[in-house]
Motif scaffolding. Sequence first.
Motif, PDB file in Angstrom:
ATOM      1  N   MET A  45       0.847  -1.200   0.100  1.00 46.77           N
ATOM      2  CA  MET A  45      -0.059   0.023   0.115  1.00 46.77           C
ATOM      3  C   MET A  45       1.097   1.462   0.049  1.00 46.77           C
ATOM      4  SD  MET A  45      -3.367   0.199   2.415  1.00 46.77           S
ATOM      5  CE  MET A  45      -3.520   1.613   2.745  1.00 46.77           C
ATOM      6  N   ALA A  46       0.468   2.384  -0.477  1.00 49.94           N
ATOM      7  CA  ALA A  46       1.225   3.650  -0.743  1.00 49.94           C
ATOM      8  C   ALA A  46       1.276   4.115   0.577  1.00 49.94           C
ATOM      9  CB  ALA A  46       0.570   4.379  -1.639  1.00 49.94           C
ATOM     10  N   GLN A  47       2.228   4.880   0.925  1.00 51.04           N
ATOM     11  CA  GLN A  47       2.495   5.481   2.081  1.00 51.04           C
ATOM     12  C   GLN A  47       2.919   6.973   2.083  1.00 51.04           C
ATOM     13  OE1 GLN A  47       2.233   4.323   5.146  1.00 51.04           O
ATOM     14  NE2 GLN A  47       1.576   2.532   4.102  1.00 51.04           N
ATOM     15  N   PRO A  48       2.382   7.998   2.684  1.00 50.64           N
ATOM     16  CA  PRO A  48       2.955   9.349   2.373  1.00 50.64           C
ATOM     17  C   PRO A  48       4.436   9.577   2.536  1.00 50.64           C
ATOM     18  CG  PRO A  48       1.477   9.176   4.434  1.00 50.64           C
ATOM     19  CD  PRO A  48       1.600   7.701   3.794  1.00 50.64           C
ATOM     20  N   LYS A  49       4.907  10.318   1.593  1.00 55.21           N
ATOM     21  CA  LYS A  49       6.337  10.670   1.900  1.00 55.21           C
ATOM     22  C   LYS A  49       6.708  11.664   2.732  1.00 55.21           C
ATOM     23  CE  LYS A  49       7.578   9.214  -2.530  1.00 55.21           C
ATOM     24  NZ  LYS A  49       8.532   8.040  -2.814  1.00 55.21           N
ATOM     25  N   LYS A  50       5.614  12.507   3.042  1.00 54.50           N
ATOM     26  CA  LYS A  50       6.067  13.630   4.253  1.00 54.50           C
ATOM     27  C   LYS A  50       4.971  13.673   5.132  1.00 54.50           C
ATOM     28  CE  LYS A  50       9.672  15.712   1.737  1.00 54.50           C
ATOM     29  NZ  LYS A  50      10.816  16.024   2.530  1.00 54.50           N
ATOM     30  N   LYS A  51       5.231  14.102   6.351  1.00 55.75           N
ATOM     31  CA  LYS A  51       4.306  14.350   7.368  1.00 55.75           C
ATOM     32  C   LYS A  51       3.052  15.380   7.345  1.00 55.75           C
ATOM     33  CE  LYS A  51       3.732  15.396  12.378  1.00 55.75           C
ATOM     34  NZ  LYS A  51       4.568  15.747  13.546  1.00 55.75           N
ATOM     35  N   THR A  52       2.112  15.107   7.497  1.00 57.02           N
ATOM     36  CA  THR A  52       1.166  16.137   7.114  1.00 57.02           C
ATOM     37  C   THR A  52       1.072  17.007   8.164  1.00 57.02           C
ATOM     38  OG1 THR A  52      -0.340  14.515   5.809  1.00 57.02           O
ATOM     39  CG2 THR A  52      -1.224  16.558   6.672  1.00 57.02           C
ATOM     40  N   SER A  53       1.280  18.446   8.053  1.00 55.07           N
ATOM     41  CA  SER A  53       1.674  19.425   8.944  1.00 55.07           C
ATOM     42  C   SER A  53       0.089  19.528   9.836  1.00 55.07           C
ATOM     43  CB  SER A  53       1.757  20.789   8.416  1.00 55.07           C
ATOM     44  OG  SER A  53       0.811  21.290   7.795  1.00 55.07           O
ATOM     45  N   LYS A  54       0.234  20.080  10.947  1.00 55.55           N
ATOM     46  CA  LYS A  54      -0.978  20.374  11.713  1.00 55.55           C
ATOM     47  C   LYS A  54      -1.898  21.417  10.996  1.00 55.55           C
ATOM     48  CE  LYS A  54       1.593  19.774  16.042  1.00 55.55           C
ATOM     49  NZ  LYS A  54       2.339  20.501  17.313  1.00 55.55           N
ATOM     50  N   SER A  55      -1.303  22.236  10.325  1.00 51.57           N
ATOM     51  CA  SER A  55      -2.094  23.475   9.624  1.00 51.57           C
ATOM     52  C   SER A  55      -2.817  22.479   8.539  1.00 51.57           C
ATOM     53  CB  SER A  55      -1.205  24.346   9.306  1.00 51.57           C
ATOM     54  OG  SER A  55      -2.035  25.180   8.385  1.00 51.57           O
ATOM     55  N   ARG A  56      -2.249  21.919   7.671  1.00 52.82           N
ATOM     56  CA  ARG A  56      -2.797  21.189   6.804  1.00 52.82           C
ATOM     57  C   ARG A  56      -4.112  20.292   7.049  1.00 52.82           C
ATOM     58  NH1 ARG A  56      -2.266  21.256   1.281  1.00 52.82           N
ATOM     59  NH2 ARG A  56      -0.464  22.548   1.630  1.00 52.82           N
TER      60      ARG A  56
END
Length: 60
Positions: free
Chosen positions: A1-12
């Motif tokens: 399964m695909a994984q996100p490359k970067k952490k999603t920021s609290k703002s986003r």
Amino acid sequence: MAQPKKKTSKSRRNMRRSHDHVAVPNVIYCECGEPTLSHRACAVCGSYKGRKVTPDADAQ
């Protein structure tokens, strides 16, 4: 399964969730002074738009 490359920021993350809130009910005050929901008869006095629409409980 695909994984996100970067952490999603609290703002986003919070911007994405901005529409997930529970809507606040629109409360109006009846002529008798009790808070009621709009477009519904008052549960206390039984009036809607200034006229009586439900019979009184003590009238029976």
